[in-house]
Design a protein around this motif. Structure first.
Motif, PDB file in Angstrom:
ATOM      1  N   LYS A 449      65.735  39.914  37.881  1.00 14.82           N
ATOM      2  CA  LYS A 449      66.051  40.001  39.325  1.00 14.82           C
ATOM      3  C   LYS A 449      65.846  41.436  39.796  1.00 14.82           C
ATOM      4  N   LYS A 450      65.398  41.570  41.026  1.00 16.21           N
ATOM      5  CA  LYS A 450      65.070  42.892  41.561  1.00 16.21           C
ATOM      6  C   LYS A 450      65.605  42.993  42.997  1.00 16.21           C
ATOM      7  N   LYS A 451      66.953  42.949  43.125  1.00 13.89           N
ATOM      8  CA  LYS A 451      67.546  42.965  44.466  1.00 13.89           C
ATOM      9  C   LYS A 451      68.674  43.982  44.597  1.00 13.89           C
ATOM     10  N   THR A 452      69.692  43.849  43.768  1.00  6.78           N
ATOM     11  CA  THR A 452      70.916  44.620  43.938  1.00  6.78           C
ATOM     12  C   THR A 452      70.899  45.926  43.153  1.00  6.78           C
ATOM     13  N   ASP A 453      71.955  46.738  43.387  1.00  3.69           N
ATOM     14  CA  ASP A 453      72.103  47.988  42.634  1.00  3.69           C
ATOM     15  C   ASP A 453      72.337  47.697  41.160  1.00  3.69           C
ATOM     16  N   GLU A 454      73.042  46.589  40.869  1.00  2.00           N
ATOM     17  CA  GLU A 454      73.263  46.210  39.469  1.00  2.00           C
ATOM     18  C   GLU A 454      71.932  45.891  38.787  1.00  2.00           C
ATOM     19  N   ASP A 455      71.036  45.242  39.539  1.00  2.00           N
ATOM     20  CA  ASP A 455      69.700  44.951  38.986  1.00  2.00           C
ATOM     21  C   ASP A 455      68.945  46.245  38.696  1.00  2.00           C
ATOM     22  N   ALA A 456      69.082  47.215  39.588  1.00  2.00           N
ATOM     23  CA  ALA A 456      68.403  48.498  39.407  1.00  2.00           C
ATOM     24  C   ALA A 456      68.941  49.210  38.167  1.00  2.00           C
ATOM     25  N   GLU A 457      70.257  49.184  37.980  1.00  2.00           N
ATOM     26  CA  GLU A 457      70.859  49.813  36.814  1.00  2.00           C
ATOM     27  C   GLU A 457      70.377  49.155  35.528  1.00  2.00           C
ATOM     28  N   ALA A 458      70.284  47.811  35.532  1.00  2.00           N
ATOM     29  CA  ALA A 458      69.826  47.078  34.353  1.00  2.00           C
ATOM     30  C   ALA A 458      68.369  47.421  34.023  1.00  2.00           C
ATOM     31  N   ILE A 459      67.552  47.537  35.074  1.00  2.00           N
ATOM     32  CA  ILE A 459      66.136  47.858  34.865  1.00  2.00           C
ATOM     33  C   ILE A 459      65.990  49.254  34.276  1.00  2.00           C
ATOM     34  N   CYS A 460      66.750  50.225  34.788  1.00  2.00           N
ATOM     35  CA  CYS A 460      66.649  51.605  34.298  1.00  2.00           C
ATOM     36  C   CYS A 460      67.040  51.717  32.826  1.00  2.00           C
ATOM     37  N   SER A 461      68.053  50.978  32.404  1.00  2.00           N
ATOM     38  CA  SER A 461      68.485  51.033  31.004  1.00  2.00           C
ATOM     39  C   SER A 461      67.578  50.213  30.091  1.00  2.00           C
ATOM     40  N   MET A 462      66.968  49.154  30.644  1.00  2.80           N
ATOM     41  CA  MET A 462      66.125  48.270  29.839  1.00  2.80           C
ATOM     42  C   MET A 462      64.749  48.873  29.576  1.00  2.80           C
ATOM     43  N   CYS A 463      64.178  49.544  30.566  1.00  2.81           N
ATOM     44  CA  CYS A 463      62.773  49.982  30.468  1.00  2.81           C
ATOM     45  C   CYS A 463      62.656  51.412  29.964  1.00  2.81           C
ATOM     46  N   ASN A 464      63.240  51.690  28.797  1.00  2.00           N
ATOM     47  CA  ASN A 464      63.196  53.051  28.255  1.00  2.00           C
ATOM     48  C   ASN A 464      61.866  53.382  27.585  1.00  2.00           C
ATOM     49  N   ALA A 465      61.021  52.378  27.321  1.00  3.26           N
ATOM     50  CA  ALA A 465      59.715  52.634  26.701  1.00  3.26           C
ATOM     51  C   ALA A 465      58.611  52.782  27.749  1.00  3.26           C
ATOM     52  N   LEU A 466      58.937  52.523  29.006  1.00  2.00           N
ATOM     53  CA  LEU A 466      57.981  52.689  30.106  1.00  2.00           C
ATOM     54  C   LEU A 466      58.273  53.987  30.847  1.00  2.00           C
TER      55      LEU A 466
END
Length: 547
Positions: A449-466
């Motif tokens: 999901k790409k909508k809320t601030d929680e989604d943004a936080e999850a993306i930042c922690s998940m995509c550490n290899a990008l």
């Protein structure tokens, strides 16, 4: 009465035909058995001829192995024959085990007898030597010359001494060009890999070096090593785009390097050897400088191998990893707002994920056939997976039609198939899976999901290899598959950008697909005894002499 007679005749005729068919079947079976026995007899004669060339100890062991193999084949034959009669097959198995036990006991007795006779032979030989010595110092003074002439001479059996090879090969200096030509320049890797022991050219070259070292001939050692290195370079220049040839000489160069270490006489390498192998260490020259030259050559060959496999894989990756629908129906709907794009499958052939996996199987099989070191195979596989991941990710970042939820699912499935291949080949510890992590995270980014601030936080922690540039690019390219999905809002992208402003990573968008990881060649000693190596006539090296 006539009817009874006619009926009896027909009955007899029917029985006669039945018996004739049964007889024909039995005759055919017996013919087949006779043919099998003839073939088995020929095979046994060939094995016997080979065994006669072996030393006594090896001959006994080989005979035991051949007989066990024969009994095993016989067991398979009777297993099929008695398939419908378990009791009869069980009875045969019991008799087979008894025969095998009797055979092993018989061979053990023969071995003891041979040792006993050898001891007796030494005693008799010693007595003969003593008598001969006593004769020479005057024990025959009282015997007239006529008696000596008339005395009958009893023949003495002279045993043939088995040749004790030292694991060296002797050659004349003028035969060096012929050695390099037949063993390197004209050698066909396919025939060698299938029919001969892996690394045989390396062993032969080292055994030649050993003899030159034994002679304390520094010119011969230097000349042979220089000619070998130049010969390998020459054949790789000629066949540098052939994966099989490059793999073969990478494997043999590494084996030659390991031999120079294993038999260098250095304590750190000698501890891996058997006592017999330590007797084969070099005695006169320190070839550490040549080991460095061979190591540098192996690095060059490895880099060439990577370029070859990259050229083979490159045309398959985009269509196999991105465009081909492995999961049918998931990508059936084109992303909204996009014109139909001509697939590269139509342009470059029907490459699929299966095409890539088949090619990986081919690469792996060739390397294993050539006896490449397991640690080196892992490094090659890691490099292959890096190329697949980097090329796939770069194309994803350049194509808007690939950035959708369904495509993310497709990519993740394809990656899971590659991971399964690693598990099947026992290569999960090679580091290959880790090279796919940026691609895995890009596929997850397309699916979350790409909508809320929680989604943004999850993306930042998940995509550490990008990198930040790659994450933002995927979000900007993301295109809904249907009207029920929404594009990523500008505000969400800005939120991601703000959260990642302190991350220190490369501003570069595309991954360097040409990057080659540093290669290492861990020491891998061989358990093969040099004195047992036989040189096949097919190599055309009859001018070499085993020493």
């Amino acid at each position: 009465m006539p009817f009874v007679y006619v009926g009896s005749c027909r009955l007899l005729e029917s029985q006669l035909q039945t018996q004739k068919r049964s007889h024909d079947n039995e005759l055919e079976a017996l013919r087949g058995e006779i043919q099998s026995l003839k073939e088995e007899n020929n095979r046994q004669q060939q094995l016997l001829a080979q065994n006669l060339q072996l030393p006594p100890e090896a001959r006994i062991e080989a005979s035991l192995q051949h007989e066990i193999t024969r009994l095993t084949n016989e067991n398979l034959y009777y297993e099929e024959l008695y398939a419908d009669d378990p009791m009869k097959y069980q009875s045969y198995r019991i008799s087979l085990y008894k025969r095998m036990i009797d055979l092993m006991e018989q061979l053990e007795k023969q071995d003891k007898t041979v040792r006993k006779l050898k001891k007796q032979l030494k005693v008799f030989a010693k007595k003969i030597d003593e008598l001969e010595a006593r004769r020479q110092v005057g024990q025959m003074e009282n015997i007239s010359p006529g008696q000596i002439i008339d005395e009958p001479i009893h023949p003495v059996n002279i045993p043939r001494k088995e040749k004790d090879f030292q694991g060296m090969l002797e050659y004349k200096k003028e035969d060096e060009p012929k050695l390099v030509k037949n063993l390197i320049l004209d050698l066909k890797p396919r025939g060698v890999a299938v029919n001969l022991i892996p690394g045989l050219p390396a062993y032969i070259l080292f055994m030649c070096v050993r003899h030159a070292d034994y002679l304390n001939d520094d010119q011969k050692v230097r000349s042979l090593l220089t000619s070998t290195i130049n010969g390998i370079k020459k054949i790789l220049k000629k066949r540098g785009d052939d994966f099989e040839a490059v793999s073969f000489w990478l494997s043999n160069t590494c084996r030659f390097l390991h031999c120079l270490k294993q038999y260098s006489g250095e304590e750190g390498f000698m501890k891996h050897n058997t006592p017999r192998q330590n007797e084969h260490c070099l005695t006169n020259f320190d070839l550490a400088e040549y080991r460095q030259v061979l190591s540098d050559l192996a690095i060059q060959i490895y880099q060439q191998l990577v370029r070859v496999l990259e050229n083979i894989l490159q045309p398959m990756i985009v269509s196999g990893m991105l465009e081909h629908e492995t999961i049918q129906g998931v990508s059936g709907v084109k992303p909204t707002g996009l014109r139909k794009r001509t697939s590269s499958i139509a342009d470059e052939g029907t490459y699929t994920l299966d095409s890539i996996i088949r090619q990986l199987n081919t690469f792996h099989s060739i390397m294993c056939q050539h006896g490449m070191d397991p640690e080196l195979v892992k490094q090659v596989v890691k490099q292959m997976f890096y190329i697949i991941g980097a090329v796939t990710l770069n194309n994803l970042l350049l194509r808007k039609d690939m950035c959708s939820w369904s495509k993310g699912m497709q990519i993740r499935y394809n990656v899971s198939q590659l991971e399964e291949w690693l598990r099947d080949k026992n290569l999960m510890t090679s580091g290959a899976k880790e090279t796919l992590e940026p691609l895995i995270q890009a596929a997850q980014l397309l699916q979350v999901k790409k909508k809320t601030d929680e989604d943004a936080e999850a993306i930042c922690s998940m995509c550490n290899a990008l990198t930040t540039a790659q994450i933002l690019k995927v979000l900007n390219l993301y295109t809904p598959v249907n009207e029920f999905e929404e594009r990523v809002t500008v505000s969400f992208i800005r939120t991601i950008q703000m959260r990642m402003r302190d991350r220190k990573d490369s501003p570069q968008l595309l991954t360097d697909a040409k990057h080659i990881f540093p290669v290492t060649f861990p020491f891998n000693p061989s358990s093969l005894a040099l004195e047992t190596i036989q040189i096949p006539a097919s190599l055309g090296l009859a001018f070499l002499t085993r020493v």
